[in-house]
Each structure stands twice: as structure tokens, then as C-alpha cells.
Design an enzyme around this catalytic site. Structure first.
Site, PDB file in Angstrom:
ATOM      1  N   HIS A  41      22.654 -76.456 -15.799  1.00  0.00           N
ATOM      2  CA  HIS A  41      23.855 -76.935 -16.273  1.00  0.00           C
ATOM      3  C   HIS A  41      24.344 -78.037 -15.190  1.00  0.00           C
ATOM      4  O   HIS A  41      23.567 -78.049 -13.958  1.00  0.00           O
ATOM      5  CB  HIS A  41      25.006 -76.001 -16.564  1.00  0.00           C
ATOM      6  CG  HIS A  41      25.430 -75.269 -15.285  1.00  0.00           C
ATOM      7  ND1 HIS A  41      25.064 -74.076 -14.790  1.00  0.00           N
ATOM      8  CD2 HIS A  41      26.194 -75.431 -14.304  1.00  0.00           C
ATOM      9  CE1 HIS A  41      25.411 -73.599 -13.696  1.00  0.00           C
ATOM     10  NE2 HIS A  41      26.336 -74.301 -13.351  1.00  0.00           N
ATOM     11  N   HIS A  73      26.457 -79.088 -12.798  1.00  0.00           N
ATOM     12  CA  HIS A  73      27.307 -79.087 -11.966  1.00  0.00           C
ATOM     13  C   HIS A  73      26.573 -79.130 -10.588  1.00  0.00           C
ATOM     14  O   HIS A  73      25.334 -79.035 -10.321  1.00  0.00           O
ATOM     15  CB  HIS A  73      27.779 -77.508 -11.600  1.00  0.00           C
ATOM     16  CG  HIS A  73      28.985 -77.380 -12.707  1.00  0.00           C
ATOM     17  ND1 HIS A  73      29.152 -76.032 -13.147  1.00  0.00           N
ATOM     18  CD2 HIS A  73      29.808 -78.134 -13.552  1.00  0.00           C
ATOM     19  CE1 HIS A  73      30.199 -76.000 -13.945  1.00  0.00           C
ATOM     20  NE2 HIS A  73      30.491 -77.327 -14.116  1.00  0.00           N
ATOM     21  N   ASP A 102      25.979 -77.927  -7.894  1.00  0.00           N
ATOM     22  CA  ASP A 102      25.061 -76.721  -7.172  1.00  0.00           C
ATOM     23  C   ASP A 102      23.902 -76.568  -7.800  1.00  0.00           C
ATOM     24  O   ASP A 102      22.979 -75.760  -7.324  1.00  0.00           O
ATOM     25  CB  ASP A 102      25.802 -75.502  -6.885  1.00  0.00           C
ATOM     26  CG  ASP A 102      26.707 -74.952  -8.135  1.00  0.00           C
ATOM     27  OD1 ASP A 102      27.120 -75.839  -9.118  1.00  0.00           O
ATOM     28  OD2 ASP A 102      26.906 -73.736  -8.457  1.00  0.00           O
ATOM     29  N   HIS A 103      23.699 -77.031  -8.895  1.00  0.00           N
ATOM     30  CA  HIS A 103      22.449 -77.015  -9.722  1.00  0.00           C
ATOM     31  C   HIS A 103      21.605 -78.578  -9.924  1.00  0.00           C
ATOM     32  O   HIS A 103      20.489 -78.457 -10.440  1.00  0.00           O
ATOM     33  CB  HIS A 103      22.661 -76.161 -10.785  1.00  0.00           C
ATOM     34  CG  HIS A 103      23.115 -74.718 -10.806  1.00  0.00           C
ATOM     35  ND1 HIS A 103      22.590 -73.637 -10.067  1.00  0.00           N
ATOM     36  CD2 HIS A 103      24.620 -74.480 -10.916  1.00  0.00           C
ATOM     37  CE1 HIS A 103      23.557 -72.829  -9.984  1.00  0.00           C
ATOM     38  NE2 HIS A 103      24.621 -73.029 -10.507  1.00  0.00           N
ATOM     39  N   HIS A 135      29.721 -72.035 -20.112  1.00  0.00           N
ATOM     40  CA  HIS A 135      30.068 -72.382 -18.579  1.00  0.00           C
ATOM     41  C   HIS A 135      30.248 -73.791 -18.360  1.00  0.00           C
ATOM     42  O   HIS A 135      31.049 -74.419 -17.653  1.00  0.00           O
ATOM     43  CB  HIS A 135      28.875 -71.833 -17.881  1.00  0.00           C
ATOM     44  CG  HIS A 135      29.036 -71.916 -16.274  1.00  0.00           C
ATOM     45  ND1 HIS A 135      29.967 -71.373 -15.902  1.00  0.00           N
ATOM     46  CD2 HIS A 135      28.292 -72.873 -15.477  1.00  0.00           C
ATOM     47  CE1 HIS A 135      30.023 -71.463 -14.430  1.00  0.00           C
ATOM     48  NE2 HIS A 135      29.111 -72.253 -14.339  1.00  0.00           N
ATOM     49  N   TYR A 188      42.466 -75.562 -18.294  1.00  0.00           N
ATOM     50  CA  TYR A 188      41.575 -75.592 -19.075  1.00  0.00           C
ATOM     51  C   TYR A 188      41.506 -74.146 -20.042  1.00  0.00           C
ATOM     52  O   TYR A 188      41.710 -73.395 -19.668  1.00  0.00           O
ATOM     53  CB  TYR A 188      40.265 -75.592 -18.796  1.00  0.00           C
ATOM     54  CG  TYR A 188      38.948 -75.483 -19.822  1.00  0.00           C
ATOM     55  CD1 TYR A 188      38.559 -76.950 -20.211  1.00  0.00           C
ATOM     56  CD2 TYR A 188      38.451 -74.499 -20.209  1.00  0.00           C
ATOM     57  CE1 TYR A 188      37.554 -76.976 -21.068  1.00  0.00           C
ATOM     58  CE2 TYR A 188      37.468 -74.558 -21.219  1.00  0.00           C
ATOM     59  CZ  TYR A 188      36.925 -75.953 -21.602  1.00  0.00           C
ATOM     60  OH  TYR A 188      35.856 -75.742 -22.425  1.00  0.00           O
ATOM     61  N   HIS A 209      22.023 -68.436 -10.048  1.00  0.00           N
ATOM     62  CA  HIS A 209      22.327 -67.703  -8.985  1.00  0.00           C
ATOM     63  C   HIS A 209      21.528 -66.421  -8.868  1.00  0.00           C
ATOM     64  O   HIS A 209      21.824 -65.675  -9.667  1.00  0.00           O
ATOM     65  CB  HIS A 209      24.004 -67.658  -8.839  1.00  0.00           C
ATOM     66  CG  HIS A 209      24.612 -68.675  -8.993  1.00  0.00           C
ATOM     67  ND1 HIS A 209      25.033 -69.208  -7.923  1.00  0.00           N
ATOM     68  CD2 HIS A 209      25.337 -69.615  -9.828  1.00  0.00           C
ATOM     69  CE1 HIS A 209      25.966 -70.364  -7.840  1.00  0.00           C
ATOM     70  NE2 HIS A 209      25.955 -70.525  -9.359  1.00  0.00           N
TER      71      HIS A 209
END
Length: 283
Positions: A87, A89, A91-92, A165, A199, A232
Site C-alpha cells: 500500500h 503509505h 512507510d512502505h 487500509h 474519516y 510490519h
């Protein structure tokens, strides 16, 4: 499989945990599948004689670490032919643009992730839009659909769209062989229903949010799954299982119920999130 501390992800919207940039020696998961990321973030390398596939390049700050880990295993970064993503974001995906440039690899993603990647994480449809950090925009060469098989040489990885997510969340499955033992690996995307304030997964104007989320959970639960890997590592207990495997417990990585359990626990957390949304007053 330990319960993933969702609070870690929520806190990361404010500051990245130290483990996300902590050095970790690369290791073989099974056969031609390797973890080349940091202590707290996965970057999965799948190798072949005709070129390699890398799934996720976590954090711009981790690009050199990922490169060093690939080379430490004896592979060439320049032989990475394709970069995929779970995905979009920071951090990825935060290091994808830099590593694609350095390796010359083509980037492919789901259609929804392509919008986020090309904008550097500025996707208004993302539940964490406004909280998650931005990153360098990524040049996505092409997109794929649900169930499409992505090929590089002899490698064949199947994309499974698992939105929730993020809108473009994608899980991956493939078969890796070590000597005569072939196992089904699933790199299942994050399934946490966390978001920026305001959200609503239950927003009646977007009824597909919950339906799509549940459809993805059902898909993961049904996949052939000998080894579960997650963006993670702690969400699937990967490092702990690797330690047990390396200490002599030959089948420590193999858990054919892991994907079903991962999906079930995510569904329970989604139900809890929806219950809180329905109980809260809304304007």
C-alpha cells in the site's frame, strides 16, 4: 501469531518508531524469497536468474539499507526488474522512487495505488490522508487488476486487491521452492482500519468501503497459505518465527491457518471500529 499493536501504527502518524530505520541483516524466508528491509518494515525480494521482484521499499531513509541488504545476499540491485507495493503509505512506498531510479526497475501497482504513488501519497480517498507523510512521487509504468499474475522471467506473483487500509491495498501470493520443498507464500497487506480524524468507514455516501474491506478479508482467508508475511513483520510474528527456525525448529515458519487467523482478527477489529463509528455522534 501475536496480536499486532494497532497503537504502533496510530503513533506512527506522528513519529516513526525507531525500529523502522533500525538495521537488520537480510535473511531468507523460504527458497527465493528474502527479507531485505529494516527491523520494523518489510521489503520482500523474490529472486530468479532472469531478474528479481521487490515488493515495497519502506521509507526514503531506508533506500541505502535495502540496497546494502540486497548486495549482502549476493544479488545485484541492477537486476531488480520490477518493484511492486502493498500500500502507498510513506512507510512502505517512500523509497520506491529512488530505488526505481537507481535500479532501472519498472514500477507496477493497482489502479487506486497508482493515483497515490504518482502523487507522492496525496490521495484524498486514503483513510489517513492529512496525517500520513508525503514522499517522492513515483512513476508507475502500468497497473494491474485483481487476480492478475505479474511475471518476471520464471517468477509469477499473483495480485489480490484487498482495499481497506488504503483504497489500493494489494496482497501478493506466490510459490517458492527450496530444494524439493515448495511452499505457498502470502505477503498479506496491512488490514488495520485506522484513519485521520473525520474519516468514516461506515459513511453511507461510500457504501463500498466496508463491502470492499470484507471482500478482501474473505479473499486472504481463502488463499493457499503456508507462510504468512506482512509489511510490519510483528503483525505475523515473522522475526520471532525466523529465530525459531534458525535455532533448529524446521517448520517454525509454516502455519497453514495463519492467513485465516490474520483475516479473522482484522475482521474483528473492523467490527469494533464500525461499532465505535455508529455509537459516536456525527454532524
Amino acid at each position: 501469531m501475536p496480536a499486532f499493536p494497532v497503537a504502533v501504527l496510530a503513533a506512527a502518524l506522528i513519529a516513526a518508531p525507531p525500529s523502522w530505520t533500525a538495521a537488520q541483516a537480510p535473511y531468507r524466508i523460504h527458497g527465493n524469497a528474502w527479507q531485505v528491509g529494516s527491523a520494523g518494515l518489510s521489503a520482500i525480494l523474490v529472486t530468479s536468474d532472469a531478474g528479481h521482484v521487490l515488493i515495497d521499499v519502506p521509507l526514503a531513509a531506508n533506500v541505502e539499507r535495502v540496497e546494502a541488504n540486497v548486495r549482502a545476499l549476493g544479488f545485484r540491485v541492477e537486476d531488480i526488474r520490477m518493484i511492486l507495493n502493498t500500500h502507498a503509505h510513506f512507510d512502505h512506498a517512500g523509497g520506491i522512487a529512488a530505488l526505481a531510479r537507481r535500479s532501472g526497475a519498472q514500477v507496477r501497482s493497482s489502479t487506486a495505488s497508482a493515483r497515490a504513488l504518482r502523487s507522492g501519497g496525496d490521495d484524498p480517498d486514503d483513510p489517513q490522508h492529512g496525517s500520513a507523510d508525503r514522499y517522492a512521487p513515483v512513476a508507475v509504468a502500468s497497473t494491474f487488476g485483481d487476480g492478475e499474475v505479474v511475471r518476471v522471467g520464471t517468477l509469477a506473483l499473483t495480485a489480490h486487491l484487498t482495499p481497506g487500509h488504503t483504497p489500493g491495498s494489494t496482497s501478493w501470493s506466490w510459490r517458492s521452492c527450496e530444494r524439493s520443498r515448495c511452499l505457498d507464500l502470502v505477503y498479506a497487506d496491512s488490514l488495520t482500519a485506522i484513519s485521520d480524524d473525520g474519516y468514516l468507514y461506515s459513511d453511507p455516501a461510500h457504501p463500498q468501503r466496508v463491502a470492499d474491506f470484507r471482500r478482501g478479508l474473505a479473499m486472504i482467508a481463502k488463499l493457499p497459505c503456508d507462510i504468512l508475511v506482512t509489511p510490519h513483520p510483528e503483525a505475523s510474528g515473522l522475526d520471532e518465527r525466523i529465530e525459531r527456525r534458525d535455532a533448529g525448529e524446521a517448520d517454525a515458519l509454516v502455519d497453514r491457518s495463519a492467513c485465516r487467523r490474520y483475516a479473522r482478527e482484522a475482521g474483528e477489529r473492523l467490527d469494533q471500529r464500525l461499532a465505535r463509528e455508529h455509537a459516536a455522534p456525527h454532524p
